[in-house]
Structures are given as C-alpha cells and as structure tokens.
Design a protein around this motif. Structure first.
Motif, PDB file in Angstrom:
ATOM      1  N   PRO A 217       0.804  -1.231   0.000  1.00 37.45           N
ATOM      2  CA  PRO A 217       0.000   0.000   0.000  1.00 37.45           C
ATOM      3  C   PRO A 217       0.829   1.269   0.000  1.00 37.45           C
ATOM      4  CG  PRO A 217      -0.510  -1.378   1.916  1.00 37.45           C
ATOM      5  CD  PRO A 217       0.643  -2.009   1.225  1.00 37.45           C
ATOM      6  N   LEU A 218       2.127   1.160   0.378  1.00 36.83           N
ATOM      7  CA  LEU A 218       2.942   2.375   0.378  1.00 36.83           C
ATOM      8  C   LEU A 218       3.462   2.650  -1.030  1.00 36.83           C
ATOM      9  CD1 LEU A 218       4.214   4.647   1.948  1.00 36.83           C
ATOM     10  CD2 LEU A 218       6.067   3.140   2.621  1.00 36.83           C
ATOM     11  N   MET A 219       4.021   1.600  -1.658  1.00 37.12           N
ATOM     12  CA  MET A 219       4.630   1.773  -2.985  1.00 37.12           C
ATOM     13  C   MET A 219       3.551   1.893  -4.073  1.00 37.12           C
ATOM     14  SD  MET A 219       7.903  -0.495  -4.024  1.00 37.12           S
ATOM     15  CE  MET A 219       7.139  -1.918  -4.734  1.00 37.12           C
TER      16      MET A 219
ATOM     17  N   THR B 155     -10.208  -3.247  -3.935  1.00 36.78           N
ATOM     18  CA  THR B 155      -9.479  -3.710  -2.741  1.00 36.78           C
ATOM     19  C   THR B 155     -10.039  -3.014  -1.502  1.00 36.78           C
ATOM     20  OG1 THR B 155      -7.555  -3.857  -4.174  1.00 36.78           O
ATOM     21  CG2 THR B 155      -7.150  -4.065  -1.818  1.00 36.78           C
ATOM     22  N   TYR B 156     -10.247  -1.707  -1.610  1.00 41.20           N
ATOM     23  CA  TYR B 156     -10.846  -0.989  -0.474  1.00 41.20           C
ATOM     24  C   TYR B 156     -12.225  -1.570  -0.145  1.00 41.20           C
ATOM     25  CZ  TYR B 156      -7.290   2.734  -0.794  1.00 41.20           C
ATOM     26  OH  TYR B 156      -6.116   3.443  -0.773  1.00 41.20           O
ATOM     27  N   GLU B 157     -12.966  -1.886  -1.217  1.00 40.13           N
ATOM     28  CA  GLU B 157     -14.330  -2.394  -1.001  1.00 40.13           C
ATOM     29  C   GLU B 157     -14.304  -3.692  -0.197  1.00 40.13           C
ATOM     30  OE1 GLU B 157     -17.247  -2.041  -4.363  1.00 40.13           O
ATOM     31  OE2 GLU B 157     -17.375  -4.202  -3.996  1.00 40.13           O
TER      32      GLU B 157
ATOM     33  N   VAL C  81     -15.823  -7.069  11.550  1.00 39.22           N
ATOM     34  CA  VAL C  81     -15.191  -7.068  12.876  1.00 39.22           C
ATOM     35  C   VAL C  81     -14.185  -5.931  13.033  1.00 39.22           C
ATOM     36  CG1 VAL C  81     -13.729  -8.438  14.441  1.00 39.22           C
ATOM     37  CG2 VAL C  81     -15.511  -9.561  13.084  1.00 39.22           C
ATOM     38  N   LYS C  82     -13.368  -5.765  11.984  1.00 37.91           N
ATOM     39  CA  LYS C  82     -12.225  -4.840  12.094  1.00 37.91           C
ATOM     40  C   LYS C  82     -12.661  -3.434  12.521  1.00 37.91           C
ATOM     41  CE  LYS C  82      -9.512  -2.568   8.655  1.00 37.91           C
ATOM     42  NZ  LYS C  82      -8.864  -2.609   7.345  1.00 37.91           N
ATOM     43  N   TYR C  83     -13.644  -2.864  11.841  1.00 35.86           N
ATOM     44  CA  TYR C  83     -13.995  -1.463  12.133  1.00 35.86           C
ATOM     45  C   TYR C  83     -14.735  -1.330  13.462  1.00 35.86           C
ATOM     46  CZ  TYR C  83     -12.438  -1.203   7.395  1.00 35.86           C
ATOM     47  OH  TYR C  83     -11.667  -1.323   6.279  1.00 35.86           O
ATOM     48  N   ALA C  84     -15.464  -2.392  13.821  1.00 32.32           N
ATOM     49  CA  ALA C  84     -16.148  -2.366  15.121  1.00 32.32           C
ATOM     50  C   ALA C  84     -15.098  -2.316  16.237  1.00 32.32           C
ATOM     51  CB  ALA C  84     -17.030  -3.614  15.256  1.00 32.32           C
TER      52      ALA C  84
ATOM     53  N   VAL D  83      -4.438   8.198   9.815  1.00 31.22           N
ATOM     54  CA  VAL D  83      -3.358   8.272   8.812  1.00 31.22           C
ATOM     55  C   VAL D  83      -3.403   7.009   7.950  1.00 31.22           C
ATOM     56  CG1 VAL D  83      -1.863   9.874  10.034  1.00 31.22           C
ATOM     57  CG2 VAL D  83      -1.721   7.456  10.595  1.00 31.22           C
ATOM     58  N   GLY D  84      -3.448   7.197   6.621  1.00 38.55           N
ATOM     59  CA  GLY D  84      -3.716   6.082   5.704  1.00 38.55           C
ATOM     60  C   GLY D  84      -5.206   5.801   5.748  1.00 38.55           C
ATOM     61  N   ALA D  85      -6.010   6.847   5.441  1.00 39.85           N
ATOM     62  CA  ALA D  85      -7.463   6.769   5.681  1.00 39.85           C
ATOM     63  C   ALA D  85      -8.207   5.970   4.623  1.00 39.85           C
ATOM     64  CB  ALA D  85      -8.048   8.182   5.770  1.00 39.85           C
TER      65      ALA D  85
ATOM     66  N   GLY E 273     -12.124   5.949   3.913  1.00 38.97           N
ATOM     67  CA  GLY E 273     -12.745   6.593   5.067  1.00 38.97           C
ATOM     68  C   GLY E 273     -13.446   5.725   6.109  1.00 38.97           C
ATOM     69  N   PRO E 274     -13.345   4.380   6.075  1.00 36.49           N
ATOM     70  CA  PRO E 274     -14.090   3.614   7.086  1.00 36.49           C
ATOM     71  C   PRO E 274     -13.618   3.876   8.519  1.00 36.49           C
ATOM     72  CG  PRO E 274     -12.629   2.175   5.823  1.00 36.49           C
ATOM     73  CD  PRO E 274     -12.633   3.501   5.125  1.00 36.49           C
ATOM     74  N   LEU E 275     -12.312   4.150   8.695  1.00 32.55           N
ATOM     75  CA  LEU E 275     -11.841   4.421  10.065  1.00 32.55           C
ATOM     76  C   LEU E 275     -12.238   5.828  10.505  1.00 32.55           C
ATOM     77  CD1 LEU E 275      -8.284   2.762  10.113  1.00 32.55           C
ATOM     78  CD2 LEU E 275     -10.403   1.924  11.135  1.00 32.55           C
TER      79      LEU E 275
ATOM     80  N   VAL F 250      -5.682  11.607   6.630  1.00 38.49           N
ATOM     81  CA  VAL F 250      -4.468  11.774   5.818  1.00 38.49           C
ATOM     82  C   VAL F 250      -4.328  10.561   4.895  1.00 38.49           C
ATOM     83  CG1 VAL F 250      -1.973  12.175   5.892  1.00 38.49           C
ATOM     84  CG2 VAL F 250      -3.433  12.955   7.791  1.00 38.49           C
ATOM     85  N   GLU F 251      -4.201  10.829   3.600  1.00 39.69           N
ATOM     86  CA  GLU F 251      -4.118   9.713   2.653  1.00 39.69           C
ATOM     87  C   GLU F 251      -3.239  10.132   1.474  1.00 39.69           C
ATOM     88  OE1 GLU F 251      -5.204   6.351   2.406  1.00 39.69           O
ATOM     89  OE2 GLU F 251      -3.973   6.614   0.592  1.00 39.69           O
ATOM     90  N   LYS F 252      -2.354   9.241   1.030  1.00 39.56           N
ATOM     91  CA  LYS F 252      -1.450   9.612  -0.072  1.00 39.56           C
ATOM     92  C   LYS F 252      -1.972   9.129  -1.438  1.00 39.56           C
ATOM     93  CE  LYS F 252       0.347   5.320  -0.616  1.00 39.56           C
ATOM     94  NZ  LYS F 252       0.353   4.560  -1.809  1.00 39.56           N
ATOM     95  N   ASN F 253      -2.988   8.232  -1.453  1.00 38.07           N
ATOM     96  CA  ASN F 253      -3.516   7.726  -2.721  1.00 38.07           C
ATOM     97  C   ASN F 253      -4.543   8.726  -3.267  1.00 38.07           C
ATOM     98  OD1 ASN F 253      -4.874   6.440  -4.769  1.00 38.07           O
ATOM     99  ND2 ASN F 253      -5.298   4.551  -3.621  1.00 38.07           N
TER     100      ASN F 253
ATOM    101  N   SER G 196      -1.587  13.647   1.395  1.00 37.25           N
ATOM    102  CA  SER G 196      -0.145  13.728   1.683  1.00 37.25           C
ATOM    103  C   SER G 196       0.353  12.380   2.180  1.00 37.25           C
ATOM    104  CB  SER G 196       0.106  14.776   2.774  1.00 37.25           C
ATOM    105  OG  SER G 196       1.439  14.715   3.213  1.00 37.25           O
ATOM    106  N   ASP G 197       1.658  12.198   2.040  1.00 35.77           N
ATOM    107  CA  ASP G 197       2.307  11.093   2.744  1.00 35.77           C
ATOM    108  C   ASP G 197       2.364  11.487   4.217  1.00 35.77           C
ATOM    109  OD1 ASP G 197       4.375   9.452   3.961  1.00 35.77           O
ATOM    110  OD2 ASP G 197       4.903   8.840   1.933  1.00 35.77           O
ATOM    111  N   MET G 198       1.940  10.595   5.099  1.00 39.24           N
ATOM    112  CA  MET G 198       1.884  10.937   6.533  1.00 39.24           C
ATOM    113  C   MET G 198       3.260  11.316   7.088  1.00 39.24           C
ATOM    114  SD  MET G 198       1.375   7.183   8.283  1.00 39.24           S
ATOM    115  CE  MET G 198       0.291   6.479   7.075  1.00 39.24           C
ATOM    116  N   ARG G 199       4.315  10.857   6.418  1.00 38.22           N
ATOM    117  CA  ARG G 199       5.659  11.138   6.920  1.00 38.22           C
ATOM    118  C   ARG G 199       6.106  12.558   6.555  1.00 38.22           C
ATOM    119  NH1 ARG G 199       8.382   6.155   4.017  1.00 38.22           N
ATOM    120  NH2 ARG G 199       6.939   6.987   2.452  1.00 38.22           N
TER     121      ARG G 199
ATOM    122  N   SER H  51      -4.425   4.274  12.747  1.00 41.26           N
ATOM    123  CA  SER H  51      -3.929   3.779  11.453  1.00 41.26           C
ATOM    124  C   SER H  51      -4.233   2.300  11.314  1.00 41.26           C
ATOM    125  CB  SER H  51      -2.409   3.969  11.367  1.00 41.26           C
ATOM    126  OG  SER H  51      -1.769   3.103  12.279  1.00 41.26           O
ATOM    127  N   GLU H  52      -4.286   1.878  10.062  1.00 42.18           N
ATOM    128  CA  GLU H  52      -4.357   0.436   9.783  1.00 42.18           C
ATOM    129  C   GLU H  52      -3.455   0.197   8.592  1.00 42.18           C
ATOM    130  OE1 GLU H  52      -4.277  -2.525   8.210  1.00 42.18           O
ATOM    131  OE2 GLU H  52      -6.222  -2.184   7.249  1.00 42.18           O
ATOM    132  N   LEU H  53      -2.206  -0.116   8.917  1.00 44.52           N
ATOM    133  CA  LEU H  53      -1.182  -0.314   7.881  1.00 44.52           C
ATOM    134  C   LEU H  53      -0.583  -1.696   8.054  1.00 44.52           C
ATOM    135  CD1 LEU H  53       0.355   3.157   8.706  1.00 44.52           C
ATOM    136  CD2 LEU H  53      -0.781   2.638   6.535  1.00 44.52           C
TER     137      LEU H  53
END
Ligand SMILES: C[S@@+](CC[C@H](N)C(=O)[O-])C[C@H]1O[C@@H](n2cnc3c(N)ncnc32)[C@H](O)[C@@H]1O
Length: 675
Positions: free
Chosen positions: A350-352, A359-361, A368-371, A400-402, A405-407, A427-430, A454-457, A470-472
C-alpha cells in the motif's frame, strides 16, 4: 446458510461379467451416486498376458459406455498386483508388471477416464528391516506415465495407518517378526520420487479400526481427493439403517469440509445386475422423482443372484448425504473468502502502490475490524477526556492512511457514543482514495473532518493529535511497513498522545502442504523472465485450507507505537525452535499476527485467538525451496530476519534443523517492500 460446494459421492462395486459395466453404471446413477470405481481389466479377462498380441481384449469394451460416461462417471482401478510386482526381485515378474501397468494406463487414456486408482498396499515389513519396502521402480513407471498424460489424475489408494511408534490395531496378533508400515511414509516416499507431480493425489481408505486423530491429521496437508469408506465399517442402527461410528463420522465430516469425494466401497460383494438392468433402473428412477435416490426408508439392497437390483447401497449414500447436509453452516466470513482457499496472492504494497477501489471495497465489508477500531477509539476518548469536558474540549484524531474513510467513520461514531467533541484529520497519499474522501466530507462529514492529501511522513499539521489511528498492517503484522510509516508520523502526536494500534506481533508455525508447494513451484511463470528461485523466495498471502500446521504458532517480531527510542531500529532477527510431533515433511512456514489496538481491544489472525468473523487478513506463507523431511521429536529450527535500508524492507529466512537450507531472499534479491 447452504454450503456452496456440492457433495460428490462414488461407489466401488463389482460388475457382473454377464451384464457388464453399463448395467452397474445405470444402477449406481439411479441410486444417486456421481461415479463408479471399477477395475480397468474385464473381470473375466483379468488373467492376461500383455506381451501377447491380441491381448488388448483384457479390458472392458469401450463400446459398453458412451465416451461422455467414461470421461465423467468412471474411475478405473489399476490391477492391484502391479504395485507389488513392479519392485519384485524377479526381473521377469517386474517386466510383466510394467507391461500390465502400461496396458491399464494406456487403456484408461484411450477411454479418457478422469482418474485412475492405484492401490498401494501397506504390507508389514520384517521387524529388523532398515527401510520400508522399495517402491522405486513403481515410482519410475508411474512418473513416466504422469509425464506422458496431461489430464488424468492418479489416486494412490492407501489405508490410513497409525504413525510410527503408535501401536497398530493388528499388531497384537501379528507375528513379532514383522511390524506395520506407515502408509503416510509410503505415500511421502512415492510423491517425492515422482517429483511432487500435481496430478498425483491420495485416495485414503478408512479402515474399520481407525488410527489416532494425530495419525489422521497428517493427511490434512496432503491432496486427499477421495475418501474410501468400507461397507464393513457401517454399523446398523436400531431402525435398521447403516450408520458410522462417532469417530468415523468425525473424519468423514472433516474431509467433506475439504471438498473430498467420498466413495462407498462395497468390497468383494457381487452386485449382479439383471439382463434388463436398464428397465429396472428406469423403473427405480420413476419411483424416485429426482432420479437421485431420494427414496426413504429402504434398507440398503444387497443385490445377489435372486434379487432384482434397482439401487445399490442407497441408504449408505443417503447417510453420507446426511453427514454432508449437517456440516456446520458457513458463516458470512467463510463464504466470502472461500474462493481464496489455497490460492496464492502477492502481499499488498500500500505504500509503494496505490490500492484499487475493489481492494478498499473488500476491506470495508469486514464486520469485525472497524467495530474493534471504533471500540478502541471510544475507550481512548473516555480515558483521555474527563466527562465534564467532553462536550466542549476538542480532541484531535488523525486517521493516517485513511483509504476511503471507514476508520474516519468509525472514529466519528465512537466520538458520538462517548459524547466527545472531535476534529478528525484524514491523511491519505492515494489521490484516487482522496477523491472519495472529499465526496464523503462534502456529503456526510462536513466540518468535522479535514482531508489531507499527503504522505503521513511529510505532512506538517496545524495542531498535534491526541489519538493517531492507522491500519497499515499486513498478514505478518509489520510487512506492509506500518513501523516505518508510523515512526515517520509520530511527530503528529502529542507527547502523551495515543497510537491505535499500540502494538503488533508476528507469529510463525511450521507448515506441511503438498498443494501449496506445487502452487509455489508453478508461480515461476509469473516472473519476467520466468524464475523458479524468485517463486520460492517470495512470501504469499494465502487462506490455508489443504495445509497441516505441525506446531502451534510462536511470536516472532513485536513493534510498539509511539516509539520514543533515541535511535529507532526496525530491523529484527530471531530463531525459533519446535519439536516435531510426528514424522512429517515441511514445505515452509505460515505467518500470522495479532495487534493490541488499545488496552484489551485486539485483532488477531493467530488460530488460537482468531477474531471470529474477520476476513481482512489471511495468513502469509514463507515457502522453503525444497521439502524438508522431519522425524518425530527432531528439532525444527527456523530463522527469520527483517532487514531495512532507506529504500526498502525485506525478509530473509531459512531452516537449520533438521537440515540446513540456503538463506532465502538474501539482500532482498527476489522480494522486497518499497519505502
Ligand atoms: C491497508 S489500507 C487501509 C485503508 C483504510 N484505513 C481501511 O481500513 O480501509 C492502508 C492505506 O494507507 C495508505 N497509506 C499507506 N502508506 C501511507 C503513507 N505513508 N501516507 C499516507 N497514506 C498511506 C494507503 O494508500 C492505503 O489507503
């Protein structure tokens, strides 16, 4: 919820030499079986001399059935004498056995059978024998056949036996000069000698006396395509119906879950079809409207010379159908992911790379994850902000890495539950995901959310965050570069701020799976130029199904956030050891992770602590270049390195016990994750 896979059940029976195979097939189909298993040689012509001219008449006439029936409804059995005589000390016997094998398989190819059964008997060997009986010549002849056919599968039929060291059920009566052989060992030798040919599979026969669950568990990593249930293993219940013992039921159910085809083996009982078997069969089909043997209450018909057969072993089939129908219902997560079983996927980067909409869908469907993230944010808000200040004091949350937008949504809902005033920065770089975030801000979130492309860094924030969400995470925890990204983003956090997740740990466990070994070997075509070394030096995300995990997973690398160390070093090295519970062959190791989001709010894909219902992550497979044979109680030692430079992160791995393998992926030459 119904299962997606359908039951496929066959019957192994003798044919009447007079009426032939078509009568048997008619009766079997009328009963509801999907296929029959019959000897390739005609019952009256089995004593044959393949070298003699004109002996081709050994077989059943291909005119007996339409070609469509041969190719979809018949599995042929190779003469059982062949397998022992192929390794006879007598050269003449060996040559004759080879001729018979070649004659059987040539005929099976001619009539386009989908599969043939090769019986592999597990004869007792001399107690002082250094090695099991030789099957080298059998393997050579079999290999030649497998390499000459493109479509046919060979089912090697073996009886499930106790593993080495376990007493066998027959041992009490056996002469002390012999000891039982282990059929898994024999199979393991055969498939190794045949070079792990993908068209070599197992037909596992369940004996009346089942071996221990541990002995049976070894077959989980093998390509068991057929499960043979002997008619003698069926008991009769008080209503007169055939049923299996509890232990047999359990085993059959486990294999049914795998999609294994079950074969009811009628043994040597003769099923004599009447001359007008077709008429009898169609009469039976009329009696049973589906034509699939749904007639109720009939006892299994043992067909002999005096009975008119319309069905065979109908109640046995119904019973297997009942075991299938009563398998536990598939939950949403299992159904959603079943098409990924044992299928290798390249891990996401997801970074490169920029992830695609689909994939997002998939992520966003996870129930479970978002709950859990929402729960973690809610608890963190409650801990940080005194109740009296929640409505007035603005708490800053940065996602960061939104993604899409689910998070962000989960954080807003958590704030609402906690009655807390928040400002959320997404914050999202894509740029493609940012487009979606902007639409959601305008239509749903309005002023409560700011979108930052932006890149979060690299982003300089207007204010520092109380909570950094974050979820990276990848299947091996840190393999999607969460450590590097979050180290770069922790400048955004207040000195006492909270990171969600706060910690994650990877785990590994030794794995045995012929299927995955062959899948990895076949991956070489996906590299340009094709490259087998790269295929074995790449980790794969895979939903493990036809794989045996020999020992419970153990922790490997842990990362915690924020990381306030003066000098951050995200490289890691560890070696882990396991004691082999039984003889096995390893094909790599499986990787998992768990994460502490906040306090006791966790996510896990480690089997023992798995977050039920979650399907965002599958395990990761680190393959071995060559299968590693391990004996019971031997030490398995695996080493893993996480290496980092400014440009990339990569893993190297190897095994040093019981044998040493070359280091896989040195310098990241085959696989790395770009920073
Ligand atoms: C695994 S996805 C998770 C997306 C979303 N949070 C979700 O749960 O559906 C990781 C996201 O982080 C983004 N990402 C990765 N590294 C990033 C970085 N250094 N700066 C900003 N965004 C990043 C990716 O583009 C991707 O959208």
């Amino acid at each position: 919820m119904p299962r997606s896979k359908r039951l496929s059940c066959g019957v192994q029976a003798q044919t009447n030499p007079e009426t032939g195979i078509n009568a048997l097939l008619d009766v079997a189909m009328t009963t509801g079986f999907d296929f029959i298993v019959v000897p390739l040689a005609h019952p009256l012509r089995a004593l044959r001399n393949p070298a003699a001219k004109g002996d081709a008449a050994f077989a059943r006439a291909d005119l007996d059935l339409y070609s469509g029936d041969w190719s979809s409804s018949v599995v042929g059995q190779i003469s059982s004498t062949v397998q022992t005589q192929l390794d006879s000390a007598d050269p003449a016997e060996r040559i004759k056995a080879q001729e018979m094998f070649e004659q059987d398989t040539a005929w099976a190819s001619h009539i386009s059978l989908p599969a043939v059964v090769l019986p592999l008997t597990v004869a007792p060997v001399a107690a002082d024998a250094k090695a099991p009986r030789s099957i080298a010549n059998l393997a050579r002849v079999l290999s030649n056949f497998l390499n000459s056919t493109l479509s046919m599968t060979v089912w090697v039929r073996v009886t499930a036996t106790p593993m080495a060291g376990e007493p066998s059920s027959t041992e009490a009566n056996a002469p002390v000069t012999t000891r039982a052989q282990d059929s898994w060992e024999l199979w393991n030798t055969l498939r190794t000698l045949c070079g792990y040919n993908g068209r070599l599979a197992v037909a596992l026969e369940l004996p009346d006396n089942l071996p221990s669950p541990q002995s049976l568990a070894r077959w989980k990593g093998e390509p068991v395509k057929g499960l043979f249930c002997l008619s003698s293993s069926f008991l009769t219940n008080n209503k007169g119906f055939p049923v299996l013992s509890k232990r047999h039921q359990l085993v059959v159910r486990e294999f049914l879950e795998f999609g294994t085809q079950v074969v009811v083996d009628c043994g040597s009982n003769q099923f004599i079809s009447p001359p007008d078997a077709k008429a009898a069969a169609s009469a039976a089909a009329q009696a049973s409207p589906s034509g699939k043997g749904k007639g109720k209450g009939k006892a299994a018909q043992f067909v002999d010379n005096t009975t008119t057969p319309t069905t065979i072993y109908e109640n046995h089939l119904q019973y297997i159908g009942h075991l299938f129908d009563t398998l536990p219902a598939l939950d949403e997560a299992t159904r959603a992911s079943s098409s990924f079983e044992d299928s290798l996927q390249a891990p996401l980067q997801p970074l490169m790379d920029n992830l695609e909409s689909a994939t997002y869908e998939v992520f966003e469907r996870d129930p479970v994850k978002y709950a859990q993230y929402g729960r973690a944010v809610e608890l963190a808000l409650e801990d940080r902000v005194p109740e009296s200040e929640r409505a007035t004091r603005e708490t800053v949350i940065m996602v960061v890495g939104a993604g899409r937008g689910p998070l962000v949504q989960a954080a807003l809902e958590a704030a609402e539950r906690a009655n807390c005033k928040v400002k959320v920065y997404a914050v999202e770089k894509n740029p493609n995901a940012v487009a979606t975030l902007l639409v959601r801000k305008n239509e749903e979130w309005l002023d409560s959310v700011e979108i930052i492309e932006s890149d979060m860094r690299a982003w300089n924030p207007p204010a520092l965050a109380d909570i950094l969400v974050s979820e990276l995470l990848g299947s091996f925890g840190d393999n999607e570069l969460s450590p590097e990204c979050l180290d770069g983003a922790q400048r955004l956090l207040k000195p006492d701020g909270v990171s969600i997740p706060s910690k994650y740990t990877s785990y590994l466990a030794p794995l045995s799976s012929q299927k995955l070994y062959i899948e990895v070997r076949n991956q070489y075509v996906h590299f340009s130029p094709p490259d087998e070394r790269k295929a074995f030096e790449t980790p794969y995300v895979v939903l493990l199904k036809n794989a045996a995990i020999t020992n419970p997973p153990v922790p490997v690398f842990t990362f915690e956030h924020p990381n306030r160390a003066a000098k951050i070093d995200n490289s890691r090295y560890t070696s882990v050891t396991f004691t082999a519970p039984h003889n096995t062959t390893l094909h790599g190791f499986a990787g998992y992770f768990d994460t502490v989001l906040y306090k006791d709010v966790m996510l896990s894909i480690v089997p023992d602590t798995f977050s039920t219902g979650m399907f965002s992550w599958f395990p990761i497979l680190f393959p071995f270049k060559q299968p590693v044979s391990v004996k019971a109680d031997e030490t398995i030692e695996i080493h893993v390195w996480r290496n980092c430079t400014r440009e990339k992160v990569w893993y190297e791995w190897t095994c040093t016990s019981p044998i040493s393998l070359p280091i896989h992926n040195p310098g990241g030459r085959s696989y790395y994750i770009g920073l």
